[in-house]
Design a protein around this motif. Structure first.
Motif, mmCIF file in Angstrom:
data_model
loop_
_atom_site.group_PDB
_atom_site.id
_atom_site.type_symbol
_atom_site.label_atom_id
_atom_site.label_comp_id
_atom_site.label_asym_id
_atom_site.label_seq_id
_atom_site.Cartn_x
_atom_site.Cartn_y
_atom_site.Cartn_z
ATOM 1 N N PRO A 250 0.826 -1.217 0.000
ATOM 2 C CA PRO A 250 0.000 0.000 0.000
ATOM 3 C C PRO A 250 0.853 1.258 0.000
ATOM 4 C CG PRO A 250 -0.039 -1.086 2.149
ATOM 5 C CD PRO A 250 0.661 -2.016 1.221
ATOM 6 N N GLN A 251 0.410 2.239 -0.803
ATOM 7 C CA GLN A 251 1.181 3.471 -0.972
ATOM 8 C C GLN A 251 0.605 4.655 -0.206
ATOM 9 O OE1 GLN A 251 4.207 3.409 -3.005
ATOM 10 N NE2 GLN A 251 3.635 1.337 -2.359
ATOM 11 N N LYS A 252 -0.540 4.468 0.441
ATOM 12 C CA LYS A 252 -1.114 5.556 1.216
ATOM 13 C C LYS A 252 -1.950 4.967 2.338
ATOM 14 C CE LYS A 252 -4.925 6.041 -2.104
ATOM 15 N NZ LYS A 252 -5.623 6.981 -3.004
ATOM 16 N N SER A 253 -2.230 5.771 3.346
ATOM 17 C CA SER A 253 -2.989 5.304 4.499
ATOM 18 C C SER A 253 -4.478 5.425 4.234
ATOM 19 C CB SER A 253 -2.594 6.104 5.738
ATOM 20 O OG SER A 253 -2.853 7.490 5.533
ATOM 21 N N GLY A 254 -5.259 4.834 5.152
ATOM 22 C CA GLY A 254 -6.704 4.831 5.003
ATOM 23 C C GLY A 254 -7.205 3.444 4.655
ATOM 24 N N THR A 255 -8.435 3.348 4.225
ATOM 25 C CA THR A 255 -9.018 2.069 3.819
ATOM 26 C C THR A 255 -8.950 1.953 2.302
ATOM 27 O OG1 THR A 255 -10.507 2.028 5.723
ATOM 28 C CG2 THR A 255 -11.074 0.631 3.865
ATOM 29 N N LEU A 256 -8.212 0.970 1.824
ATOM 30 C CA LEU A 256 -8.085 0.733 0.381
ATOM 31 C C LEU A 256 -8.929 -0.490 0.006
ATOM 32 C CD1 LEU A 256 -4.270 1.319 -0.259
ATOM 33 C CD2 LEU A 256 -6.162 2.935 -0.469
ATOM 34 N N THR A 257 -9.674 -0.368 -1.071
ATOM 35 C CA THR A 257 -10.600 -1.429 -1.484
ATOM 36 C C THR A 257 -10.227 -1.960 -2.865
ATOM 37 O OG1 THR A 257 -12.400 -0.454 -0.203
ATOM 38 C CG2 THR A 257 -13.006 -1.995 -1.937
ATOM 39 N N ILE A 258 -10.194 -3.273 -2.969
ATOM 40 C CA ILE A 258 -10.008 -3.942 -4.261
ATOM 41 C C ILE A 258 -11.402 -4.261 -4.794
ATOM 42 C CG2 ILE A 258 -9.073 -5.962 -5.424
ATOM 43 C CD1 ILE A 258 -6.955 -6.051 -3.207
ATOM 44 N N ASN A 259 -11.748 -3.642 -5.913
ATOM 45 C CA ASN A 259 -13.105 -3.785 -6.415
ATOM 46 C C ASN A 259 -13.342 -5.181 -6.980
ATOM 47 O OD1 ASN A 259 -11.582 -3.651 -8.719
ATOM 48 N ND2 ASN A 259 -12.935 -2.268 -9.798
ATOM 49 N N SER A 260 -14.603 -5.489 -7.248
ATOM 50 C CA SER A 260 -14.958 -6.827 -7.720
ATOM 51 C C SER A 260 -14.617 -6.996 -9.186
ATOM 52 C CB SER A 260 -16.453 -7.070 -7.499
ATOM 53 O OG SER A 260 -17.222 -6.105 -8.199
ATOM 54 N N GLY A 261 -14.391 -8.257 -9.576
ATOM 55 C CA GLY A 261 -14.171 -8.611 -10.976
ATOM 56 C C GLY A 261 -15.434 -9.231 -11.556
ATOM 57 N N GLU A 262 -15.474 -9.333 -12.883
ATOM 58 C CA GLU A 262 -16.643 -9.890 -13.567
ATOM 59 C C GLU A 262 -16.166 -10.899 -14.604
ATOM 60 O OE1 GLU A 262 -20.817 -8.219 -15.542
ATOM 61 O OE2 GLU A 262 -19.201 -6.853 -14.971
ATOM 62 N N LYS A 292 -19.807 -12.301 -10.539
ATOM 63 C CA LYS A 292 -18.975 -11.215 -10.011
ATOM 64 C C LYS A 292 -18.326 -11.686 -8.721
ATOM 65 C CE LYS A 292 -20.115 -6.934 -10.262
ATOM 66 N NZ LYS A 292 -20.752 -5.616 -10.083
ATOM 67 N N SER A 293 -17.085 -11.278 -8.542
ATOM 68 C CA SER A 293 -16.414 -11.597 -7.288
ATOM 69 C C SER A 293 -16.847 -10.597 -6.220
ATOM 70 C CB SER A 293 -14.896 -11.539 -7.474
ATOM 71 O OG SER A 293 -14.478 -10.196 -7.656
ATOM 72 N N ASN A 294 -16.461 -10.871 -4.999
ATOM 73 C CA ASN A 294 -16.673 -9.904 -3.929
ATOM 74 C C ASN A 294 -15.628 -8.794 -4.046
ATOM 75 O OD1 ASN A 294 -14.594 -11.817 -3.236
ATOM 76 N ND2 ASN A 294 -14.534 -10.867 -1.231
ATOM 77 N N SER A 295 -15.779 -7.746 -3.259
ATOM 78 C CA SER A 295 -14.723 -6.749 -3.112
ATOM 79 C C SER A 295 -14.082 -6.959 -1.746
ATOM 80 C CB SER A 295 -15.273 -5.321 -3.224
ATOM 81 O OG SER A 295 -16.271 -5.105 -2.250
ATOM 82 N N ALA A 296 -12.839 -6.538 -1.598
ATOM 83 C CA ALA A 296 -12.118 -6.755 -0.335
ATOM 84 C C ALA A 296 -11.405 -5.468 0.054
ATOM 85 C CB ALA A 296 -11.120 -7.893 -0.479
ATOM 86 N N SER A 297 -11.389 -5.188 1.355
ATOM 87 C CA SER A 297 -10.766 -3.965 1.857
ATOM 88 C C SER A 297 -9.722 -4.290 2.909
ATOM 89 C CB SER A 297 -11.815 -3.025 2.468
ATOM 90 O OG SER A 297 -12.766 -2.630 1.499
ATOM 91 N N VAL A 298 -8.753 -3.414 3.027
ATOM 92 C CA VAL A 298 -7.732 -3.537 4.063
ATOM 93 C C VAL A 298 -7.456 -2.140 4.611
ATOM 94 C CG1 VAL A 298 -5.882 -3.387 2.350
ATOM 95 C CG2 VAL A 298 -5.406 -4.377 4.583
ATOM 96 N N HIS A 299 -7.312 -2.038 5.925
ATOM 97 C CA HIS A 299 -7.055 -0.737 6.552
ATOM 98 C C HIS A 299 -5.548 -0.501 6.622
ATOM 99 C CE1 HIS A 299 -7.747 2.792 9.014
ATOM 100 N NE2 HIS A 299 -6.779 2.376 9.815
#
Length: 619
Positions: A250-262, A292-299
């Protein structure tokens, strides 16, 4: 990143669809024959001859009869990924029937069955079945079909995969999994994109892949890559295969989300044929599904403040060592000072430490050599920085002590590794001092004193009336004013960070392209495309003023248009990025020529340099 890893999808499609295709032996049914007799039916597909069938043994039952191979037809299959035919196979289909007599009631274990075809053993898994003593009422085809339809879908039970059943989101899905829910900036987190399915797969086509905005990506090849295996997930069995596994920084702070695929998927289902006492299940193509896949987030936790002087972004656990070669140093001879950083973390993104060389040395920008490998949830290896220097004077000189500062996420502290000072004795060598050291050991710009008639004479002209006097007064004045204006412009320019980045964008890109050319001449395609891609992303980041972590093709296209770049040149730039991304991860599928890509990269950057930024008119 628009492109996905096509090779992983190809391996996935071939291996997941393999259970329904060539050279497979499977138990396809059986039934009660009345009394305590029952049959087991096996089907062999995708072979040229029936081979030798080795019937299974059944604990608590006696084999009465084994039929010969019965040819029931032929099979063929074609695997398609992204519109391309990847594999085509065909062969004959044979059936084997084995009759048993149960000697006890209860749960009986059926061992593996196998067929030897041309020296190759093809096996079917063992299983368990329930048998009751005494006479049994013969089942009708209708009752057998009713029982089969009543079963829930099971990855290892072909009769449960009937074509009349709908494939639900619980039967087939793609899941994005993160190894950690909370990390520091630049700390590695593993992202796995995995397919879960209760049905074999005939065709798998990605329409939109998950995007990793805000991360630097290090793709890794897991040990089980390209292999389908059975896993229990929430109490149910699935065939699973890893589509992509990456280590993200990760290149910045906060909550980053990987969006879903199709994705578009065609599963393989079963058409069930029921006889008087047995049934078989034949593979057929199911309906195309869009999933569609789910989305996933990491803080992402920001690194602690204040950050110590000398910290340049290294995160992980590291050790450091240095060396100087050769042992005997001479003037005007090239020598190397190497610094090697070893450990785990964001090794590829570590910046070279600042080394305090004496001013009497000519020095050059350090070259790096990276050797890494993925291990578990991180990248381990080393990066070696080589600083070349050339002593210009004889004497004893010192390389000052220097520091390497990094953040250790395990201790949650900044840690400092020191490189010791070095005292160097420089002997006289062959050669001449460089322009930067012309005042060195031997002075060559002092001329001998002129002797003889100096042609001296007296002059009574008033000094204020001479042109030379005013010239001597005015020239330094004008020179001072010019220098002052130039200095103020220089200071103003250096305070404008973005302007400095724009000015050096071309130089940095050209240096990268020279390195790419070396890889091209060495026929190292992987390193070549990686270097061209890095040069292109870095050039666009500096030129357009977009941080690397926020670069995307959409941002680039929009900013280039705002900059004043026409649609044709924008399309060439985006096409170059796509070629390099695809060729870097799937070189055998790209069909690109390195010389052509190199010329195209140089041409596109040269054309962009000639474009002047549009002036924004305030409303």
């Amino acid at each position: 990143m628009k492109l996905f890893k096509h090779i992983i999808y190809i391996a996935l499609a071939i291996l997941i669809s393999a259970p329904a295709l060539a050279q497979r032996l499977e138990y396809v049914g059986g039934g009660n024959m009345g009394g305590n007799k029952f049959q087991l039916v096996y089907q062999l597909s995708g072979v040229s001859s029936p081979g030798t069938f080795n019937a299974p043994s059944v604990e608590g039952a006696k084999k009465l009869y084994q039929s010969g191979a019965q040819a029931i037809g032929s099979s063929s299959s074609t695997t398609i990924v992204n519109g391309k035919v990847i594999e085509h196979s065909s062969g004959n289909v044979y059936r084997y029937t084995v009759t048993f007599k149960a000697e006890k009631e209860g749960r009986l274990t059926v061992s593996k069955a196998s067929v030897n075809v041309g020296g190759k053993h093809i096996t079917a898994k063992g299983f368990q079945m329930n048998v009751s003593k005494g006479e049994r009422q013969q089942q009708t085809p209708q009752s057998i079909m009713s029982q089969l339809r009543g079963r829930g879908v099971n990855a290892e039970d072909p009769f449960s995969q009937g074509e009349e059943k709908s494939v639900t989101a619980n039967d087939l899905f793609v899941k994005i999994e993160m190894s950690k829910s909370r990390v520091y900036e630049q700390q590695a987190v593993v992202c796995t994109v995995k397919l879960y399915t209760k049905f074999p797969i005939k065709e798998f086509m990605p329409l939109q892949q998950p995007e990793y905005t805000g991360f630097l990506i290090e793709d890794i090849t897991p040990k089980m890559a390209g292999t389908a295996r059975v896993e229990n997930y929430h109490g149910q069995n699935y065939y699973t295969a890893i589509l992509r596994k990456s280590i993200l920084y990760p290149q910045k702070s906060g909550t980053l989300t990987i969006n879903s695929g199709e994705f578009d998927v065609i599963p393989v289902q079963r058409r069930v044929y029921v006889g008087l006492n047995s049934a078989i299940a034949v593979p057929v193509d199911g309906d195309k599904l869009r999933i569609k896949s789910n989305s996933a987030s990491v803080h992402i936790t920001p690194l602690p403040s204040p950050r110590p002087a000398g910290f340049t972004g290294a995160v992980g656990e590291f050790s450091i060592k240095d060396a100087i070669t050769p042992a005997n140093l001479k003037t005007f001879a090239t020598a190397n000072y190497t610094v090697t950083v070893t450990g785990s973390g964001n090794i590829k993104y570590i910046k070279a430490p600042t080394i305090g060389f004496p001013k009497e040395f000519d020095t050059f920008d350090p070259q790096n050599d990276i050797k890494t490998a993925s291990e578990g949830d991180d990248v381990k290896g080393s990066i070696k920085f080589t600083y070349q220097f050339i002593p210009q004077q004889v004497g004893v000189f010192s390389i000052a002590e220097s520091e390497f500062v990094y953040f250790n996420p395990n201790t949650e502290k900044y840690e400092t590794l020191k490189l010791p000072a070095h005292k160097l004795t420089i002997a006289k060598g062959n050669g001449q001092p460089s322009n930067a050291n012309a005042d060195g050991e031997r002075m060559t710009d002092i001329h001998p004193v002129h002797s003889g008639d100096m042609n001296l004479s007296k002059s009574h002209t008033l000094l204020l009336d001479t042109f030379g006097y005013w010239l001597l007064i005015l020239v330094p004045l004008f020179a001072f004013v010019g220098i002052l204006i130039y200095y103020r412009k220089l200071v103003k320019g250096r305070t404008n960070v973005q302007l400095m980045r724009v000015k050096r964008a071309s130089k940095v890109a050209q240096r990268r392209l020279k390195q790419a050319k070396k890889h091209m001449l060495a026929n190292n395609s992987t390193a070549f495309y990686a270097e061209v891609l890095t040069a292109s992303w870095g050039y666009l980041s500096d030129k357009l003023g977009i941080p690397v972590s926020e670069l995307s093709k959409e941002n680039i296209d929009a900013e280039l248009e705002n900059y004043g770049v026409d649609a044709t040149l924008r399309a060439k730039m985006l096409s170059l990025l796509e070629k390099c991304e695809f060729a870097q991860y799937a070189p055998e599928l790209s069909g690109n020529d390195m010389h052509t890509v190199f010329d195209e990269a140089a041409s596109v950057m040269d054309q962009l340099e000639n474009v002047k930024r549009k002036k924004t008119v305030a409303k």
